[in-house]
Design an enzyme around this catalytic site. Structure first.
Site, PDB file in Angstrom:
ATOM      1  N   HIS A  91      40.202  55.073  -6.474  1.00  0.00           N
ATOM      2  CA  HIS A  91      39.496  56.129  -7.189  1.00  0.00           C
ATOM      3  C   HIS A  91      39.480  57.370  -6.308  1.00  0.00           C
ATOM      4  CE1 HIS A  91      36.557  58.226  -9.636  1.00  0.00           C
ATOM      5  NE2 HIS A  91      35.800  58.384  -8.554  1.00  0.00           N
TER       6      HIS A  91
ATOM      7  N   GLY B 133      32.318  66.255  -6.777  1.00  0.00           N
ATOM      8  CA  GLY B 133      33.007  67.545  -6.919  1.00  0.00           C
ATOM      9  C   GLY B 133      34.490  67.513  -6.596  1.00  0.00           C
ATOM     10  N   LYS B 134      35.097  66.345  -6.578  1.00  0.00           N
ATOM     11  CA  LYS B 134      36.527  66.252  -6.250  1.00  0.00           C
ATOM     12  C   LYS B 134      37.385  66.960  -7.296  1.00  0.00           C
ATOM     13  CE  LYS B 134      36.538  61.741  -6.210  1.00  0.00           C
ATOM     14  NZ  LYS B 134      35.097  61.529  -6.558  1.00  0.00           N
TER      15      LYS B 134
ATOM     16  N   ASP C 167      41.195  61.041 -10.710  1.00  0.00           N
ATOM     17  CA  ASP C 167      40.405  59.864 -11.032  1.00  0.00           C
ATOM     18  C   ASP C 167      41.016  58.577 -10.479  1.00  0.00           C
ATOM     19  OD1 ASP C 167      38.086  58.658 -12.175  1.00  0.00           O
ATOM     20  OD2 ASP C 167      39.369  57.838 -13.747  1.00  0.00           O
TER      21      ASP C 167
ATOM     22  N   GLU D  56      39.589  65.463 -15.553  1.00  0.00           N
ATOM     23  CA  GLU D  56      38.305  65.448 -16.248  1.00  0.00           C
ATOM     24  C   GLU D  56      37.293  66.318 -15.518  1.00  0.00           C
ATOM     25  OE1 GLU D  56      34.555  62.475 -17.234  1.00  0.00           O
ATOM     26  OE2 GLU D  56      36.359  61.667 -16.261  1.00  0.00           O
TER      27      GLU D  56
ATOM     28  N   ARG E  33      32.220  68.356  15.213  1.00  0.00           N
ATOM     29  CA  ARG E  33      32.254  69.816  15.128  1.00  0.00           C
ATOM     30  C   ARG E  33      33.507  70.404  15.772  1.00  0.00           C
ATOM     31  NH1 ARG E  33      26.571  72.534  16.479  1.00  0.00           N
ATOM     32  NH2 ARG E  33      27.736  74.240  15.518  1.00  0.00           N
TER      33      ARG E  33
END
Length: 315
Positions: free
Chosen positions: A142, A162-163, A181, A206, A247
């Site tokens: 997925h 939010g992909k 998806d 989608e 970081r």
């Protein structure tokens, strides 16, 4: 659970312009399950130890020249023994005419004979490359697979993070979508995996609140691609206060998929972060690393030199 895959012989024949000279009764039902090809040189002289009958067999100028030195009875015996192993098919390269004994024994043992116009080495190498892809072990994950600046980015994260929205923003910036998806990942070698979309959802994406859109029709065919190598895996996670995130980027992280180690990074997101821009930078940075330049290592080296110089001046 180990799955085995196959590809129809008819598909290979069509893809590589191999013309049937004799079709067996089960020609349309023959499936190739071995990703290697053989030239039966040793078998033509009678050596069948370690012979792999599941492979496609290819003969060219060398084999044909040798066969022409034999008598008709000897050639019949050679093909009779070869075809008795029930090979999937025999391919004759360079548009060479099949020997009468070859066709006779093919009919006797019900073995398909195909003819190609390319050189023997080209046919073998091309078929092996195609079979490596068709028969490659695979899994479905997925996620979203996009190509950014030539780098294949596999976006992973929980549903709704939010992909797909990031993928649409990347499409607007001129990049390409491979899968949304569900990403079908194939291992084509010990060092490389590539991904594609299941045929049912290919070119679709989608978006919650809008629904399903056809990327190829909305953004144009330049916005989609059938498949891409997976160069970098990006784990998208919600920002959590107190969590320690890398970081500097000094530590190389990898995610293993079917035994292949693929570089990976984790990107924490909060509302307002421009994820598409971050993904573009991640793609360019990964490309720089592959070309031998590491900004984090260079920065660390400069910091160390600075402190070494400052420490020396203090004495």
């Amino acid at each position: 659970m180990i799955h085995s895959y196959s590809v129809p012989l008819t598909r290979l024949a069509k893809e590589f312009n191999l013309r049937p000279l004799y079709t067996s009764t089960d020609y349309k039902g023959i499936n190739i399950t071995v990703d290697d090809i053989s030239r039966p040189g040793l078998q033509l002289v009678g050596y069948f130890d370690h012979f792999e009958p599941m492979r496609l067999q290819v003969i060219g100028t060398v084999e044909t020249t040798y066969l022409n030195t034999l008598t008709s009875e000897e050639r019949s015996s050679v093909f009779d023994r070869l075809f008795a192993y029930k090979i999937p098919a025999l391919i004759i390269s360079r548009d060479l005419d099949p020997l009468p004994e070859c066709l006779e024994m093919a009919e006797k043992h019900d073995i398909s004979i195909l003819q190609g116009s390319e050189t023997t080495s080209y046919i073998i190498s091309s078929l092996i490359s195609a079979l490596k892809v068709y028969l490659a072990p695979r899994i479905t994950r997925h996620g979203v697979l996009v190509e950014v600046y030539g780098e294949g980015l596999l976006l992973l994260g929980e549903s709704g993070i939010g992909k797909s929205e990031a993928a649409v923003e990347l499409l607007k910036r001129g990049h390409r979508l491979i899968a949304d998806d569900a990403v079908e990942i194939k291992r084509v070698s010990s060092k490389k995996c590539f991904g594609t979309a299941p045929e049912l959802i290919r070119h679709y994406i989608e978006l919650r609140g809008i629904g399903v859109i056809n990327v190829a029709k909305l953004f144009g065919m330049a916005a989609v691609k059938e498949s891409a190598d997976i160069d970098l895996i990006i784990n998208i996670v919600p920002w959590q206060n107190g969590e320690v995130y890398d970081r500097l980027g000094l530590e190389n992280q990898y995610t293993e998929i079917m035994g292949v180690k693929i570089p990976s990074i984790t990107i924490p997101i909060t509302p307002g972060r421009n994820l598409a821009v971050i993904l573009e930078v991640a793609a360019m940075n990964n490309r720089q690393k592959k070309m031998g330049y590491n900004a984090a290592a260079e920065f660390t080296e400069q910091i160390n030199k600075h402190f070494d110089t400052s420490y020396g001046e203090s004495f």
